[in-house]
Design an enzyme around this catalytic site. Structure first.
Site, short mmCIF file in Angstrom:
data_model
loop_
_atom_site.label_atom_id
_atom_site.label_comp_id
_atom_site.label_asym_id
_atom_site.label_seq_id
_atom_site.Cartn_x
_atom_site.Cartn_y
_atom_site.Cartn_z
N LYS A 1 8.47 63.71 38.40
CA LYS A 1 7.05 63.59 38.73
C LYS A 1 6.45 62.28 38.22
O LYS A 1 5.36 61.89 38.63
CB LYS A 1 6.33 64.78 38.07
CG LYS A 1 4.88 64.92 38.38
CD LYS A 1 4.32 66.18 37.71
CE LYS A 1 2.84 66.30 37.96
NZ LYS A 1 2.29 67.51 37.33
N ASP B 1 17.44 73.46 20.72
CA ASP B 1 17.70 74.36 19.57
C ASP B 1 16.41 74.97 19.04
O ASP B 1 16.44 75.93 18.28
CB ASP B 1 18.44 73.60 18.45
CG ASP B 1 17.66 72.41 17.90
OD1 ASP B 1 16.60 72.05 18.45
OD2 ASP B 1 18.13 71.81 16.90
N GLU B 2 15.25 74.41 19.49
CA GLU B 2 13.98 74.87 18.91
C GLU B 2 13.65 76.31 19.32
O GLU B 2 12.80 76.94 18.70
CB GLU B 2 12.85 73.90 19.27
CG GLU B 2 13.17 72.50 18.77
CD GLU B 2 12.03 71.50 18.79
OE1 GLU B 2 10.86 71.90 18.72
OE2 GLU B 2 12.32 70.30 18.86
N ARG C 1 2.20 69.25 10.49
CA ARG C 1 2.08 69.82 11.84
C ARG C 1 1.92 71.35 11.71
O ARG C 1 2.61 71.97 10.90
CB ARG C 1 3.37 69.48 12.59
CG ARG C 1 3.51 70.08 13.96
CD ARG C 1 4.91 69.82 14.50
NE ARG C 1 5.05 68.57 15.19
CZ ARG C 1 6.22 68.07 15.61
NH1 ARG C 1 7.35 68.72 15.35
NH2 ARG C 1 6.28 66.94 16.25
N TYR D 1 5.74 74.50 22.65
CA TYR D 1 6.88 73.86 23.34
C TYR D 1 8.10 74.78 23.28
O TYR D 1 8.72 75.08 24.31
CB TYR D 1 7.20 72.51 22.69
CG TYR D 1 8.57 71.97 23.06
CD1 TYR D 1 8.86 71.57 24.36
CD2 TYR D 1 9.58 71.86 22.10
CE1 TYR D 1 10.12 71.08 24.71
CE2 TYR D 1 10.84 71.37 22.43
CZ TYR D 1 11.11 70.98 23.73
OH TYR D 1 12.36 70.50 24.07
P1 NAD Z 1 11.02 63.30 28.31
O1 NAD Z 1 9.65 63.81 27.99
O2 NAD Z 1 11.43 61.95 27.86
O3 NAD Z 1 11.25 63.35 29.90
C1 NAD Z 1 10.82 64.41 30.70
C2 NAD Z 1 10.87 63.95 32.16
O4 NAD Z 1 10.46 65.06 32.98
C3 NAD Z 1 9.92 62.78 32.46
O5 NAD Z 1 10.60 61.80 33.23
C4 NAD Z 1 8.80 63.43 33.26
O6 NAD Z 1 8.20 62.54 34.20
C5 NAD Z 1 9.54 64.57 33.95
N1 NAD Z 1 8.65 65.68 34.33
C6 NAD Z 1 7.72 66.29 33.56
N2 NAD Z 1 7.09 67.25 34.27
C7 NAD Z 1 7.66 67.26 35.51
C8 NAD Z 1 7.47 68.04 36.68
N3 NAD Z 1 6.54 69.00 36.73
N4 NAD Z 1 8.23 67.79 37.77
C9 NAD Z 1 9.17 66.80 37.74
N5 NAD Z 1 9.39 66.03 36.66
C10 NAD Z 1 8.65 66.26 35.55
O7 NAD Z 1 12.00 64.43 27.76
P2 NAD Z 1 13.46 64.28 27.11
O8 NAD Z 1 13.31 64.07 25.66
O9 NAD Z 1 14.27 63.38 27.93
O10 NAD Z 1 13.99 65.78 27.32
C11 NAD Z 1 14.64 66.16 28.52
C12 NAD Z 1 15.02 67.64 28.42
O11 NAD Z 1 15.86 67.85 27.31
C13 NAD Z 1 13.82 68.56 28.24
O12 NAD Z 1 14.05 69.71 29.03
C14 NAD Z 1 13.83 68.89 26.76
O13 NAD Z 1 13.29 70.17 26.53
C15 NAD Z 1 15.33 68.86 26.48
N6 NAD Z 1 15.69 68.52 25.09
C16 NAD Z 1 15.19 67.37 24.51
C17 NAD Z 1 15.60 67.03 23.22
C18 NAD Z 1 15.11 65.76 22.54
O14 NAD Z 1 15.44 65.52 21.40
N7 NAD Z 1 14.36 64.91 23.22
C19 NAD Z 1 16.48 67.86 22.53
C20 NAD Z 1 16.96 69.01 23.16
C21 NAD Z 1 16.56 69.32 24.44
P1 TYD Z 2 9.83 64.80 16.79
O1 TYD Z 2 10.51 63.51 17.01
O2 TYD Z 2 8.45 65.00 17.33
O3 TYD Z 2 10.81 65.96 17.32
P2 TYD Z 2 10.71 67.58 17.12
O4 TYD Z 2 9.34 67.93 16.74
O5 TYD Z 2 11.07 68.07 18.49
O6 TYD Z 2 11.74 67.93 16.08
O7 TYD Z 2 9.75 65.07 15.23
C1 TYD Z 2 10.92 65.06 14.41
C2 TYD Z 2 10.50 65.45 13.01
O8 TYD Z 2 9.66 64.41 12.48
C3 TYD Z 2 9.67 66.72 12.97
O9 TYD Z 2 10.01 67.44 11.77
C4 TYD Z 2 8.24 66.23 12.88
C5 TYD Z 2 8.36 64.93 12.14
N1 TYD Z 2 7.39 63.86 12.49
C6 TYD Z 2 6.66 63.21 11.49
O10 TYD Z 2 6.81 63.49 10.29
N2 TYD Z 2 5.79 62.23 11.87
C7 TYD Z 2 5.59 61.89 13.18
O11 TYD Z 2 4.75 61.00 13.46
C8 TYD Z 2 6.35 62.56 14.19
C9 TYD Z 2 6.17 62.23 15.65
C10 TYD Z 2 7.24 63.53 13.80
#
Ligand code: NAD
Ligand code: TYD
Length: 354
Positions: free
Chosen positions: A36, A134-135, A290, A159
């Site tokens: 999107k 894992d959350e 948080r 989330y």
């Molecule tokens: P991100 O926020 O960087 O990317 C999300 C993408 O989804 C974006 O490109 C956004 O434009 C798209 N999007 C959002 N809403 C949409 C919709 N309604 N239709 C189509 N596209 C849409 O996220 P990320 O960190 O790359 O995470 C990707 C996936 O992996 C997610 O499902 C997240 O829950 C999962 N995940 C992330 C982490 C992490 O550490 N980032 C860890 C475990 C799992």
């Molecule tokens: P984040 O990168 O937001 O990932 P998640 O909440 O999905 O684990 O945060 C990683 C950890 O860092 C989390 O324990 C929250 C903490 N955090 C801070 O202490 N300061 C910040 O500004 C942010 C964004 C996260």
């Protein structure tokens, strides 16, 4: 075998690494990236593969039934790797309804489209891979063992609750309609192209700019960190070889307190910039914790290792240094992402194109 794979959320952080990997590694596959382009989606992340013959980008919403129906039929989609989501915990605290709409209803709409498109087809040739976190398992206490695939769901943030809800629908579609699914639950990712609202890119950016490093509470919360390319490799393995209906945990065996991650980052960035050692430590600022902050996540990824032979290849310190160097050499990316200028890229590159 030629495959036609729909990757959702491919313009995001992890999605862009998965798209790049699949486009390059599987020239016989057709990869359709549906995104999107919310604030987190950035097509600049995919500039190096955007012209590949086996790649197509479609701007659209996973909640758009009609669009999904068209995509499944026009492209004969036989595999889905579903990453599209709202992904930031702090945003979910501010706007939980958006998270329910995208992560729960969006996933449900996608499942229904796959079910309708694949009705009557043999399950062996189809696969819906749901990328989760894992959350959903909640929080561990100090000394408690890591999450396994059988750990009871106990999400705390909106989330995590929305991802848990989507997981339940994925399993329901498997158990009720026989939809061929696999699920993966990964720990915290880091690496290039991560939006600078997440801890690691935010701190790299702020150390470089001499701005404050906000740590929630005492900074003693623990996360397991995994390089995004290791995650993309694990997704590749599970998508191709995981057992139908199964969940697989993915993690780095790499637990760190937030304060220690920040101190390590400070050391690396100061070294890379030629600053006096520790000179950025003065930027560390403890702020209000948080709400509902989970104290500790840790992943037991033994199942993935035993069944599919996957294990993380990047060590944290070298992966982090390589990540820091990437951000330091991609200043324009960071500037465009923080100013919003990247949003124009789609208009310039894609509008008017089929
Ligand atoms: P991100 O926020 O960087 O990317 C999300 C993408 O989804 C974006 O490109 C956004 O434009 C798209 N999007 C959002 N809403 C949409 C919709 N309604 N239709 C189509 N596209 C849409 O996220 P990320 O960190 O790359 O995470 C990707 C996936 O992996 C997610 O499902 C997240 O829950 C999962 N995940 C992330 C982490 C992490 O550490 N980032 C860890 C475990 C799992
Ligand atoms: P984040 O990168 O937001 O990932 P998640 O909440 O999905 O684990 O945060 C990683 C950890 O860092 C989390 O324990 C929250 C903490 N955090 C801070 O202490 N300061 C910040 O500004 C942010 C964004 C996260």
């Amino acid at each position: 075998m030629k495959r036609h794979i729909l990757i959702t959320g491919g313009a995001g952080f992890i999605g862009s690494h998965v798209v790049r990997r699949f486009v390059r590694k599987y020239p016989d596959y057709m990869i359709v990236n549906l995104d999107k382009l919310t604030y987190a989606g950035n097509l600049v992340n995919l500039r190096d593969v955007e012209k590949a013959a086996n790649y197509k980008f479609v701007r659209g919403d996973i909640g758009d039934r009609e669009l999904l129906c068209t995509l499944f039929h026009e492209h004969s989609i036989d595999g889905v790797i579903h990453l599209a989501a709202e992904s930031h915990v702090d945003r979910s605290i501010r706007d939980p309804l958006l998270f329910a709409r995208t992560n729960v209803l969006g996933t449900l709409t996608l499942l229904q489209a796959a079910r309708e498109a694949w009705e009557g087809a043999s399950a062996g040739a189809r696969r819906f891979h749901h990328v989760s976190t894992d959350e959903v398992y909640g929080a561990l206490k100090d000394g408690e063992a890591a999450f396994s695939e059988t750990t009871r769901y106990d999400p705390h943030s909106p989330y995590a609750a929305s991802k848990a809800g989507s997981d339940h629908f994925v399993r329901a579609y498997h158990d009720t309609y026989g939809l061929p699914v696999v699920l993966t639950h990964c720990s915290n990712n880091y690496g290039p192209y991560q939006f600078p609202e997440k801890l690691i890119p935010l701190c790299i950016r702020n150390i470089c700019a001499g701005e404050l490093l906000p740590i929630y509470g005492k900074g003693d919360h623990v996360r397991d960190w995994l390089h995004v390319e290791d995650h993309a490799e694990a997704i590749d393995e599970v998508f191709h070889r995981g057992r139908d209906g199964e969940s697989y945990n993915i993690g780095g065996i790499n637990e760190w307190k937030n304060i220690d991650v920040i101190k390590l980052l400070i050391r690396i960035v100061d070294e890379e910039l030629g600053n006096a050692p520790g000179s950025s430590e003065k930027l560390i600022t403890h702020i209000t914790d948080r709400a509902g902050h989970d104290p500790r996540y840790a992943i037991n990824a033994q199942k993935l290792r035993e069944e599919l032979g996957w294990f993380p290849k990047h060590s944290f310190e070298s992966g982090l240094r390589e990540t820091v160097r990437w951000y330091l050499t991609h200043e324009q990316w960071m500037t465009d992402v923080t100013s919003g200028a990247y949003e124009r890229y789609y208009e310039e590159m894609y509008s008017g194109r089929g």
